[in-house]
Scaffold this motif. Structure first.
Motif, PDB file in Angstrom:
ATOM      1  N   VAL A 162       0.782  -1.193  -0.056  1.00 49.72           N
ATOM      2  CA  VAL A 162       0.014  -0.060  -0.016  1.00 49.72           C
ATOM      3  C   VAL A 162       0.742   1.280  -0.027  1.00 49.72           C
ATOM      4  CG1 VAL A 162      -1.684   1.442   1.396  1.00 49.72           C
ATOM      5  CG2 VAL A 162      -2.009  -1.024   1.150  1.00 49.72           C
ATOM      6  N   ALA A 163       1.879   1.289   0.851  1.00 49.85           N
ATOM      7  CA  ALA A 163       2.948   2.530   1.008  1.00 49.85           C
ATOM      8  C   ALA A 163       3.410   2.766  -0.323  1.00 49.85           C
ATOM      9  CB  ALA A 163       3.682   2.084   2.116  1.00 49.85           C
ATOM     10  N   PHE A 164       4.002   1.698  -0.947  1.00 53.89           N
ATOM     11  CA  PHE A 164       4.610   1.747  -2.226  1.00 53.89           C
ATOM     12  C   PHE A 164       3.615   2.325  -3.230  1.00 53.89           C
ATOM     13  CE2 PHE A 164       7.698  -1.616  -1.135  1.00 53.89           C
ATOM     14  CZ  PHE A 164       8.637  -0.699  -0.170  1.00 53.89           C
ATOM     15  N   THR A 165       2.313   1.751  -3.590  1.00 56.33           N
ATOM     16  CA  THR A 165       1.595   2.151  -4.455  1.00 56.33           C
ATOM     17  C   THR A 165       1.360   3.741  -4.302  1.00 56.33           C
ATOM     18  OG1 THR A 165       0.217   0.788  -3.582  1.00 56.33           O
ATOM     19  CG2 THR A 165       0.277   0.503  -5.657  1.00 56.33           C
ATOM     20  N   MET A 166       1.317   4.016  -2.881  1.00 54.51           N
ATOM     21  CA  MET A 166       0.874   5.667  -2.575  1.00 54.51           C
ATOM     22  C   MET A 166       1.913   6.341  -3.100  1.00 54.51           C
ATOM     23  SD  MET A 166      -0.662   5.639   1.289  1.00 54.51           S
ATOM     24  CE  MET A 166      -0.527   7.298   1.575  1.00 54.51           C
ATOM     25  N   LEU A 167       3.232   5.904  -3.054  1.00 55.34           N
ATOM     26  CA  LEU A 167       4.379   6.621  -3.501  1.00 55.34           C
ATOM     27  C   LEU A 167       4.380   6.705  -4.732  1.00 55.34           C
ATOM     28  CD1 LEU A 167       7.142   5.418  -0.906  1.00 55.34           C
ATOM     29  CD2 LEU A 167       6.448   7.670  -0.969  1.00 55.34           C
ATOM     30  N   SER A 168       3.978   5.786  -5.539  1.00 56.49           N
ATOM     31  CA  SER A 168       3.896   5.430  -7.176  1.00 56.49           C
ATOM     32  C   SER A 168       2.965   6.605  -7.546  1.00 56.49           C
ATOM     33  CB  SER A 168       3.463   4.060  -7.486  1.00 56.49           C
ATOM     34  OG  SER A 168       3.487   4.092  -8.793  1.00 56.49           O
ATOM     35  N   ALA A 169       1.673   6.641  -6.895  1.00 57.69           N
ATOM     36  CA  ALA A 169       0.603   7.561  -7.318  1.00 57.69           C
ATOM     37  C   ALA A 169       1.392   9.075  -6.961  1.00 57.69           C
ATOM     38  CB  ALA A 169      -0.641   7.351  -6.372  1.00 57.69           C
ATOM     39  N   GLN A 170       1.737   9.178  -5.807  1.00 54.04           N
ATOM     40  CA  GLN A 170       2.336  10.777  -5.586  1.00 54.04           C
ATOM     41  C   GLN A 170       3.571  11.082  -6.722  1.00 54.04           C
ATOM     42  OE1 GLN A 170       3.492  10.644  -1.371  1.00 54.04           O
ATOM     43  NE2 GLN A 170       1.587  10.358  -0.850  1.00 54.04           N
ATOM     44  N   SER A 171       4.144  10.130  -6.985  1.00 56.70           N
ATOM     45  CA  SER A 171       5.482  10.375  -7.879  1.00 56.70           C
ATOM     46  C   SER A 171       4.874  10.946  -9.241  1.00 56.70           C
ATOM     47  CB  SER A 171       6.505   9.650  -8.336  1.00 56.70           C
ATOM     48  OG  SER A 171       6.298   8.603  -7.247  1.00 56.70           O
ATOM     49  N   PHE A 172       3.550  10.345  -9.560  1.00 59.72           N
ATOM     50  CA  PHE A 172       2.948  10.931 -10.938  1.00 59.72           C
ATOM     51  C   PHE A 172       2.613  12.307 -11.184  1.00 59.72           C
ATOM     52  CE2 PHE A 172      -0.540  11.402 -13.890  1.00 59.72           C
ATOM     53  CZ  PHE A 172       0.077  10.784 -15.193  1.00 59.72           C
ATOM     54  N   ASP A 173       3.143  12.885 -11.933  1.00 60.68           N
ATOM     55  CA  ASP A 173       2.661  14.289 -12.343  1.00 60.68           C
ATOM     56  C   ASP A 173       1.686  14.362 -12.945  1.00 60.68           C
ATOM     57  OD1 ASP A 173       2.910  16.980 -12.748  1.00 60.68           O
ATOM     58  OD2 ASP A 173       5.107  17.005 -13.037  1.00 60.68           O
ATOM     59  N   PRO A 174       0.485  14.992 -12.515  1.00 58.44           N
ATOM     60  CA  PRO A 174      -0.843  15.246 -13.143  1.00 58.44           C
ATOM     61  C   PRO A 174      -0.664  16.017 -14.309  1.00 58.44           C
ATOM     62  CG  PRO A 174      -1.147  16.082 -11.117  1.00 58.44           C
ATOM     63  CD  PRO A 174       0.296  15.348 -10.924  1.00 58.44           C
ATOM     64  N   ARG A 175       0.433  17.093 -14.266  1.00 51.38           N
ATOM     65  CA  ARG A 175       0.514  17.873 -15.511  1.00 51.38           C
ATOM     66  C   ARG A 175       1.023  17.154 -16.607  1.00 51.38           C
ATOM     67  NH1 ARG A 175       4.956  21.931 -12.714  1.00 51.38           N
ATOM     68  NH2 ARG A 175       5.731  19.739 -12.413  1.00 51.38           N
ATOM     69  N   LEU A 176       1.515  16.106 -16.594  1.00 46.68           N
ATOM     70  CA  LEU A 176       1.612  15.178 -17.956  1.00 46.68           C
ATOM     71  C   LEU A 176       0.520  14.977 -18.625  1.00 46.68           C
ATOM     72  CD1 LEU A 176       4.456  12.759 -16.856  1.00 46.68           C
ATOM     73  CD2 LEU A 176       4.583  14.415 -18.535  1.00 46.68           C
ATOM     74  N   ILE A 177      -0.644  14.727 -17.603  1.00 35.99           N
ATOM     75  CA  ILE A 177      -1.945  14.406 -18.376  1.00 35.99           C
ATOM     76  C   ILE A 177      -2.188  15.253 -19.341  1.00 35.99           C
ATOM     77  CG2 ILE A 177      -4.608  14.266 -17.971  1.00 35.99           C
ATOM     78  CD1 ILE A 177      -3.788  13.052 -15.392  1.00 35.99           C
ATOM     79  N   TRP A 178      -1.976  16.464 -19.232  1.00 33.12           N
ATOM     80  CA  TRP A 178      -2.416  17.904 -20.158  1.00 33.12           C
ATOM     81  C   TRP A 178      -1.361  18.273 -21.245  1.00 33.12           C
ATOM     82  CZ3 TRP A 178      -7.243  19.147 -19.031  1.00 33.12           C
ATOM     83  CH2 TRP A 178      -7.946  18.764 -17.785  1.00 33.12           C
ATOM     84  N   ARG A 179      -0.201  17.400 -21.196  1.00 38.01           N
ATOM     85  CA  ARG A 179       0.895  17.902 -21.932  1.00 38.01           C
ATOM     86  C   ARG A 179       0.496  17.562 -23.428  1.00 38.01           C
ATOM     87  NH1 ARG A 179       6.656  17.693 -21.217  1.00 38.01           N
ATOM     88  NH2 ARG A 179       6.407  18.398 -23.509  1.00 38.01           N
ATOM     89  N   GLY A 180      -0.279  16.407 -23.586  1.00 43.01           N
ATOM     90  CA  GLY A 180      -0.505  15.800 -24.768  1.00 43.01           C
ATOM     91  C   GLY A 180      -1.600  16.527 -25.596  1.00 43.01           C
ATOM     92  N   LEU A 181      -2.196  17.599 -25.033  1.00 38.84           N
ATOM     93  CA  LEU A 181      -3.412  18.356 -25.621  1.00 38.84           C
ATOM     94  C   LEU A 181      -2.718  19.318 -26.889  1.00 38.84           C
ATOM     95  CD1 LEU A 181      -4.953  17.258 -23.430  1.00 38.84           C
ATOM     96  CD2 LEU A 181      -6.006  19.537 -23.121  1.00 38.84           C
ATOM     97  N   PRO A 182      -3.636  19.500 -27.837  1.00 35.53           N
ATOM     98  CA  PRO A 182      -3.207  20.163 -28.901  1.00 35.53           C
ATOM     99  C   PRO A 182      -2.811  21.615 -28.495  1.00 35.53           C
ATOM    100  CG  PRO A 182      -5.362  19.555 -29.173  1.00 35.53           C
ATOM    101  CD  PRO A 182      -4.883  18.611 -28.021  1.00 35.53           C
TER     102      PRO A 182
END
Lengths: 226, 218
Positions: free
Chosen positions: B191-211
């Motif tokens: 659980v702790a490792f998956t929490m860290l994994s989710a925290q390391s994900f940068d949500p700004r990357l989701i929007w990088r692919g937008l035109p």
């Protein structure tokens, strides 16, 4: 939403980037009770509430008192066929105190009690001078940043829901008595919910900056929410 | 406000050559290393940050295997239920179904089997599609998935707490006693490792692919 502050696209002064989607926003002065959302992803950027600092300080003190009480009072007690057993919060953590489970004792105590107390302390340390209009304490910015970083790891409210699940499982096996520590934790959930309503990171960052944190001197005292 | 986002062009800090602080939102010139307001490290939103996501993701997945193979807790009852038993997570669910408590079985099944697996799949999917071209609608649903994963992550710890409370509480001599099993620590780490994994994900990357759109002022 009143007047616009000047902004600078070269240095980023007067701008705010949404932490979720990186969209740029011009910083504006918000009235108490207004909520600013990101124009692209809808994330709440700021929601200043009047008197929030004093409320947050009071709620932090409340949660500290409740947690200290929760540590020292009995937590749960069960009895069955003349046999009884009572446990405190330490007892719960020490359930893992043999063999390879030992590190879990420390982790559990930190997540249930240590971090909630530490966060309450850090918040009071950050906000107390700001609420009185004094310059912020040394390292106030670091204290507040840590308080925010540690937020997902402070799990008092998850623990109390876990207690509820455990009680359902035990209910068929034995009679359960709830101790004062159990009710202290229930109170803690309400306190946490209340303080979430007053919490606005952007406002606190602005207040730390405006109250004289040594940044690079380009913070704008005029046209900024208190 | 989100309706406007489809029609109105948006300027991001990254496109303006600036860096936004993920901790306090302050905007700095692109070469700044550390936010001068809150002291947080400034990281540009690029796919290199995904390495940390994958590292924690695999660590969590590896710990999730023993968490399912070893017993979560062992129950010793003299008079009460079914004698001595050691149960893994899945066996615990089957036992509950066997005893006829379908509702609790469903709760345990969802909380300790469905949610962790869904979490692994969601993070992997987010990390794979991050920075790829997307429409605004897709980006919105990805952000929603990320927020759900981020919110649900810490609640998985509930299982470990239940085991701790039960083993501390149910110590009734020979009548009944419950002891934690080694799966508890593996599950907590997972659980702790998956929490860290989710925290390391940068949500700004989701929007990088937008035109690419031109800039606007609000």
């Amino acid at each position: 939403m009143t007047q616009q502050s000047p902004f600078d696209l070269e240095t980023g002064a007067g701008l705010l980037a949404c932490p979720r989607c990186d969209a740029l926003h011009v910083e504006e002065e918000l009235e108490s009770g207004q909520t600013a959302r990101c124009i692209r992803c809808g994330t709440v950027l700021a929601k200043p509430r009047g008197g929030a600092f004093s409320q947050l300080i009071a709620l932090s003190f409340t949660s500290m008192v409740l947690l200290i009480g929760a540590v020292f009072f009995p937590f749960l007690e069960i009895s069955r066929m003349g046999f009884g057993n009572a446990t405190s919060l330490f007892g719960v953590a020490l359930a893992f105190a043999d063999g390879i489970l030992l590190p879990l004792v420390a982790a559990l105590l930190i997540m249930i009690v240590g971090l909630p107390v530490a966060r309450a302390f850090l918040l009071v340390y950050t906000l107390a001078p700001l609420a009185k209009g004094r310059p912020p304490n040394r390292h106030a910015a670091t204290a507040f940043r840590w308080s925010e970083t540690l937020k997902p790891w402070s799990m008092a409210e998850i623990f109390i829901i876990g207690t509820a699940v455990a009680l359902v499982k035990v209910a068929g096996l034995a009679t359960v008595h709830l101790g004062p520590a159990f009710w202290a934790f229930c109170g803690l959930i309400l306190v946490n919910l209340a303080s979430r309503g007053f919490m606005c990171q952007t406002t606190i960052w602005d207040a730390i900056e405006d109250a004289g944190l040594a940044t690079d001197g380009r913070e704008m005292v005029e046209g900024r929410a208190p | 406000m989100t309706d406007d986002a489809h029609s109105r062009p948006i300027l991001t800090a990254h496109r303006a050559g600036l860096l936004g602080c993920h901790s306090c939102g302050r905007v700095w010139p692109g070469d700044q290393r550390r936010c001068k307001r809150c002291g947080a490290k400034l990281t540009p939103p690029d796919r290199r940050g995904l390495q940390a996501v994958w590292a924690w993701w695999f660590a969590g997945l590896i710990m999730y295997i023993p968490a399912n193979l070893f017993p979560m807790m062992s129950t010793r009852t003299f008079a009460g239920l079914a004698g001595n038993s050691e149960a893994t997570i899945a066996e615990g669910v089957l036992e509950l179904i066997h005893h006829g408590s379908y509702d609790i079985a469903a709760v345990v099944f969802i909380a300790s089997i469905v949610v962790p697996i869904a979490k692994f799949l969601s993070i992997a999917w987010l990390a794979m599609v991050a920075g790829r071209p997307a429409t605004a609608d897709q980006a919105h649903s990805r952000l929603k998935v990320f927020e759900v994963v981020e919110f649900v992550g810490r609640w998985s710890m509930i299982d470990v707490f239940v085991v701790a409370i039960l083993s501390a509480l149910v110590q009734l001599g020979f009548v009944a006693s419950i002891h934690p099993g080694s799966a508890a620590v593996c599950f907590a780490l997972s659980v702790a490792f998956t929490m860290l994994s989710a925290q390391s994900f940068d949500p700004r990357l989701i929007w990088r692919g937008l035109p690419l759109r031109s800039r606007t002022k609000e």
